[in-house]
Design an enzyme around this catalytic site. Structure first.
Site, PDB file in Angstrom:
ATOM      1  N   GLU A  55       0.702  -1.217   0.004  1.00 22.88           N
ATOM      2  CA  GLU A  55      -0.260  -0.052  -0.106  1.00 22.88           C
ATOM      3  C   GLU A  55       0.974   1.191  -0.120  1.00 22.88           C
ATOM      4  O   GLU A  55       0.716   2.162  -0.794  1.00 22.88           O
ATOM      5  CB  GLU A  55      -0.930  -0.044   1.204  1.00 22.88           C
ATOM      6  CG  GLU A  55      -1.914  -1.224   1.108  1.00 22.88           C
ATOM      7  CD  GLU A  55      -1.462  -2.296   1.866  1.00 22.88           C
ATOM      8  OE1 GLU A  55      -2.063  -3.027   2.360  1.00 22.88           O
ATOM      9  OE2 GLU A  55       0.062  -2.432   2.074  1.00 22.88           O
ATOM     10  N   CYS A  83      -1.891  -2.756   7.397  1.00 19.00           N
ATOM     11  CA  CYS A  83      -1.466  -2.631   8.710  1.00 19.00           C
ATOM     12  C   CYS A  83      -1.815  -0.966   9.293  1.00 19.00           C
ATOM     13  O   CYS A  83      -2.146  -0.436   8.533  1.00 19.00           O
ATOM     14  CB  CYS A  83      -0.030  -3.129   8.860  1.00 19.00           C
ATOM     15  SG  CYS A  83       1.319  -1.887   8.289  1.00 19.00           S
TER      16      CYS A  83
END
Length: 155
Positions: A55, A83
């Site tokens: 990401e 996360c």
């Protein structure tokens, strides 16, 4: 196939290809106005950079491509549950639309879960596994960094 499924399928394909190359099973596709702006795969193993999550790689790529840290209106399709670091970065970039294909629970048997980190971050700072302390050092005779920043923003 709906666009969201198409982009998610692309994120999963990136993750699968990354595993075949020795990386972790994470891929991400960043989309703005129905167009893929950036993609990313987890590069932690290949770069030894603990922040090289799929990401973040996609967010960095999109920000550089657009010449702005503002990615409001973007959607991120991630193969795995992002996360806390990735979620924070996406929030800082203004991204509010995030989808993922594999949950933290799906990753538990493989050691691919950030659930313990989320649990630790919910605790007060004093109870977390890391030390976090305010240390207000202001070097004598030096310009205050926030004041310096403020001056650069006026005018």
């Amino acid at each position: 196939m709906p666009d969201g499924d198409l982009f998610m399928t692309q994120a999963i394909a990136l993750a699968r290809d990354n595993v075949r190359k020795g990386g972790r099973p994470f891929g991400a596709v960043l989309v703005i106005d129905g167009e893929v702006v950036a993609i990313g795969v987890n590069g932690v193993m290949s770069t030894n950079d603990p922040t090289a999550h799929a990401e973040l790689v996609a967010v960095r790529g999109a920000a550089m491509k657009r010449g702005s840290p503002d990615l409001k209106g973007a959607s991120v399709y991630a193969s795995g549950h992002p996360c806390p670091m990735c979620l924070a970065a996406m929030r800082l970039a203004g991204i509010t639309d995030i989808s993922y294909a594999y949950s933290n629970e799906d990753g538990v048997p493989y050691g691919l879960t950030s659930a313990p980190l989320y649990a630790d971050l919910r605790k007060p700072f004093a109870e977390q596994q890391m030390t976090f302390a305010y240390n207000p050092v202001r070097p004598e005779g030096e310009e205050d960094i926030y004041e310096l920043w403020g001056k650069t923003q006026k005018g």
